[in-house]
Design an enzyme around this catalytic site. Structure first.
Site: not given
Ligand code: NAD
Ligand code: TYD
Length: 352
Positions: A37, A132-134, A158, A162, A222
């Site tokens: 959390l 992630t694809d990043e 980040y 990962k 993206r």
């Molecule tokens: P998020 O930031 O919304 O959620 C992360 C969760 O992990 C939160 O509930 C947080 O409380 C918990 N957390 C953080 N540190 C912790 C710790 N030390 N111990 C236990 N719990 C902890 O993230 P998300 O966007 O839901 O991403 C989830 C996963 O998917 C991540 O591994 C991310 O790298 C991967 N991912 C995300 C995206 C995206 O677009 N959001 C895309 C591809 C992969």
């Molecule tokens: P984000 O949602 O942070 O995802 P990621 O960086 O992991 O792809 O950002 C998506 C794209 O949008 C990225 O190219 C950065 C851009 N961005 C903005 O232009 N303005 C914003 O306020 C944010 C948060 C992101």
């Protein structure tokens, strides 16, 4: 016999959709949602299933190895779906160490806990690492896509954290025979997304009539996937993916940031009854993100051909569903922006 599955990060954006899916689709499993959390964890995301008989919440930090060892000793987990992470690139630029702690150390702690608990009995176990694809870096040539075989080239703190965790997961497969599987997904959007990321931040700011900060010229690209499609892919890969393998997940849905923001403005003008073109006047070009990756695009052919997964939603439909969710759940948004959501755990779980 009930199988116990540990899902980490289940109170976050994607994790909450994965938890809900597993709790509902698999009554024969008991789902343990382990989450620290942090600011990104919000138990309100799971309000609808929190009383389900096959669901338990465990508050805990994956950086705490002793805690994890105890948890694995207490429960004979059949599988782990690991999503807990620090996930926001901008935060990784200001505080890289937090990303090393959770994403690298936390993942290695979890691998160690599973390895110790499952030693001599790896059959039918599974350690699923969500990535992630990043990790693949950035693309320039429009004809190029990330494949599972693309060389890792992380460029932000980040993605470096990962990538490091992915390497550890593969190393545990190779060295200890831990039955792992990894997926690398493109950008997700949908309900319960914390409003620091592009899509929910823009929706929030349009509602509030606040500036819409577009980084640089808005030309970064993206590949967007609806979060429930990601959760379904995780389900498919968890159950049918091969050990030691990697699967790319993507939306075949590339958008320049500025075009996506303009589309959101158009949808929101309609929904809010504003004259066409009103919200786009809020667009403000701001200083670019340091080291901003130009383009991500996934080739998810392997997942389609081997496991039959494809995205189900068209982007226009997914975006409209997302906007509708934020408009009908403004209390969720208010609680997140005011910090009230962090009191939910105390109200629901403390003193139980
Ligand atoms: P998020 O930031 O919304 O959620 C992360 C969760 O992990 C939160 O509930 C947080 O409380 C918990 N957390 C953080 N540190 C912790 C710790 N030390 N111990 C236990 N719990 C902890 O993230 P998300 O966007 O839901 O991403 C989830 C996963 O998917 C991540 O591994 C991310 O790298 C991967 N991912 C995300 C995206 C995206 O677009 N959001 C895309 C591809 C992969
Ligand atoms: P984000 O949602 O942070 O995802 P990621 O960086 O992991 O792809 O950002 C998506 C794209 O949008 C990225 O190219 C950065 C851009 N961005 C903005 O232009 N303005 C914003 O306020 C944010 C948060 C992101």
């Amino acid at each position: 016999m009930t199988k116990k599955i540990l899902i980490t990060g289940g109170a976050g954006f994607i994790g909450s959709h994965v938890v809900r899916r597993f709790v509902i689709q698999y009554p024969q499993y008991h789902i343990y949602n382990l989450d620290a959390l942090t600011y990104a964890g919000n138990l309100e995301n799971l309000r609808d299933i929190e009383e389900a008989p096959n669901y338990s919440f465990v508050k805990g930090d994956i950086v705490d190895a002793d805690f994890l060892d105890q948890l694995f000793a207490e429960h004979d987990f059949q599988g782990v779906v690991h999503l807990a992470a620090e996930s926001h690139v901008d935060r990784s630029i200001t505080d890289p160490l937090a990303f090393v702690m959770t994403n690298v150390i936390g993942t290695v702690n979890l691998l160690n806990a599973a390895r110790k608990a499952w030693k001599g009995n790896m059959k039918d176990r599974r350690f699923y690492h969500v990535s992630t694809d990043e990790v693949y870096g950035e693309l320039h040539d429009p004809g190029e896509f990330f494949l599972e075989s693309t060389k890792y080239d992380p460029r932000s703190p980040y993605s470096a954290s990962k990538a490091s965790s992915d390497h550890f997961v593969r190393a545990y497969y190779n060295t200890y025979g831990l039955p792992v599987v990894i997926s690398n997904c493109s950008n997700n959007y949908g309900p319960n997304h914390f409003p620091e990321k592009l899509v929910p931040l823009m929706i929030h700011n349009i509602i509030q009539n606040k500036p819409l900060p577009v980084y640089g010229k808005g030309e970064n690209i993206r590949d967007w996937l609806y979060v429930e499609d990601h959760a379904r892919a995780i389900d498919v890969i968890y159950h049918r993916g091969a050990n030691g393998e990697t699967y790319n997940i993507g939306g075949h849905n590339e958008w320049k940031n500025i075009d996506l923001v303009l589309l959101l403005c158009q949808i929101m003008d309609q929904k809010l009854g504003r004259a066409e073109g009103t919200s786009q006047q809020l667009i403000t070009y701001v200083t670019d993100r340091a080291g901003h990756d130009l383009r991500y695009a996934i080739d998810a052919t392997r997942l389609k051909e081997e496991l039959g997964w494809e995205p189900s939603l068209q982007f226009a439909e997914g975006l409209e569903k997302t906007v509708d969710w934020y408009l009908t759940n403004q209390t969720w948004l208010d609680n997140v922006t005011s910090g009230n959501y962090q009191k939910y755990y105390d109200a629901m779980y403390e003193g139980r």
